[in-house]
Design an enzyme around this catalytic site. Structure first.
Site, PDB file in Angstrom:
ATOM      1  N   CYS A 196     -14.864 -13.693  -4.378  1.00  0.00           N
ATOM      2  CA  CYS A 196     -14.261 -14.770  -3.612  1.00  0.00           C
ATOM      3  C   CYS A 196     -14.954 -14.890  -2.255  1.00  0.00           C
ATOM      4  O   CYS A 196     -15.140 -13.890  -1.552  1.00  0.00           O
ATOM      5  CB  CYS A 196     -12.782 -14.453  -3.439  1.00  0.00           C
ATOM      6  SG  CYS A 196     -12.069 -15.023  -1.910  1.00  0.00           S
TER       7      CYS A 196
ATOM      8  N   HIS B 174     -13.927 -16.248   0.419  1.00  0.00           N
ATOM      9  CA  HIS B 174     -13.051 -16.131   1.590  1.00  0.00           C
ATOM     10  C   HIS B 174     -12.745 -14.688   1.955  1.00  0.00           C
ATOM     11  O   HIS B 174     -12.465 -14.390   3.109  1.00  0.00           O
ATOM     12  CB  HIS B 174     -11.731 -16.882   1.348  1.00  0.00           C
ATOM     13  CG  HIS B 174     -11.917 -18.356   1.199  1.00  0.00           C
ATOM     14  ND1 HIS B 174     -11.162 -19.141   0.350  1.00  0.00           N
ATOM     15  CD2 HIS B 174     -12.811 -19.185   1.780  1.00  0.00           C
ATOM     16  CE1 HIS B 174     -11.577 -20.391   0.421  1.00  0.00           C
ATOM     17  NE2 HIS B 174     -12.571 -20.444   1.282  1.00  0.00           N
TER      18      HIS B 174
ATOM     19  N   CYS C  54      -7.944 -10.888  -4.261  1.00  0.00           N
ATOM     20  CA  CYS C  54      -7.578 -11.174  -2.866  1.00  0.00           C
ATOM     21  C   CYS C  54      -6.124 -11.630  -2.772  1.00  0.00           C
ATOM     22  O   CYS C  54      -5.453 -11.383  -1.770  1.00  0.00           O
ATOM     23  CB  CYS C  54      -8.521 -12.198  -2.237  1.00  0.00           C
ATOM     24  SG  CYS C  54      -8.552 -13.792  -3.042  1.00  0.00           S
TER      25      CYS C  54
HETATM   26 ZN    ZN Z   1      -9.967 -14.823  -1.658  1.00  0.00          ZN
END
Ligand code: ZN
Length: 187
Positions: free
Chosen positions: A78, A80, A149
């Site tokens: 991911c 982010h 996450c």
């Molecule tokens: Zn994430």
């Protein structure tokens, strides 16, 4: 080892210190190096070459039936949080005189998965690539992923899947074609 790799290793050692660890203790001495190697692998997709992957495995064929490859495992990171998300991809297309070697489809998935990603973008990159190389009547890509996450940080329910899809050509235009592909995928 390259300068970049050394720098990556140094950064990992600093990260260990910053989170309150002792990079010199036995279990951690080689960790910065292992993490750097892991990241080399997770970022392989940035250097992958589509032509090398496909390697001429596109064949002229008078086939117009839907081709579906289901349950392709993928692992990605991911963008982010730089934490894994992973799951299964299902890829279908309606050929237009051209088919691709079936083993190439998972390799295209890997090429885009081994970078920092969003599941939404990953899904459409796979679909767009097949459209580009096959000029098919339609392409459908459905991906189901678990995002660590979300799960590790307790943001979402532990067993939730994120589902994304990209439908091009006939799959976008025709609800019937779309539902046919989705029923094959969900079998
Ligand atoms: Zn994430």
């Amino acid at each position: 080892m390259t300068e970049k790799f050394d720098q990556l290793e140094t950064n990992n050692r600093e990260l260990l210190e910053l989170i309150g660890e002792d990079p010199q203790r036995e279990g951690l001495v080689k960790t910065p190096n292992r993490v750097a190697r892991s990241w080399e692998f997770f970022s392989q997709g940035y250097h992958a070459n589509l032509g090398d992957i496909i390697n001429d495995a596109i064949f002229h064929e008078d086939c117009s039936e839907m081709v579906v490859v289901r349950d392709i495992e993928f692992f990605s990171m991911c963008e982010h949080h730089m934490i894994p998300f992973f799951g299964r991809a299902h890829v279908g297309y309606l050929p237009n005189q051209k088919v691709i070697g079936l083993s190439k489809i998972p390799r295209i998935v890997d090429m885009f998965a081994r970078r920092l990603q969003l599941q939404e973008r990953l899904t459409s990159q796979i679909a767009n690539t097949l459209e580009e190389v096959l000029d098919p009547v339609g392409v459908a890509v459905v991906m189901e992923g678990r995002h660590l996450c979300m799960q590790m940080r307790g943001v979402e329910k532990q067993n939730s899947f994120a589902s994304t899809s990209a439908m091009l050509g006939q799959f976008r235009k025709s609800a019937e074609t779309r539902s046919e592909s989705l029923s094959i995928i969900r079998k």
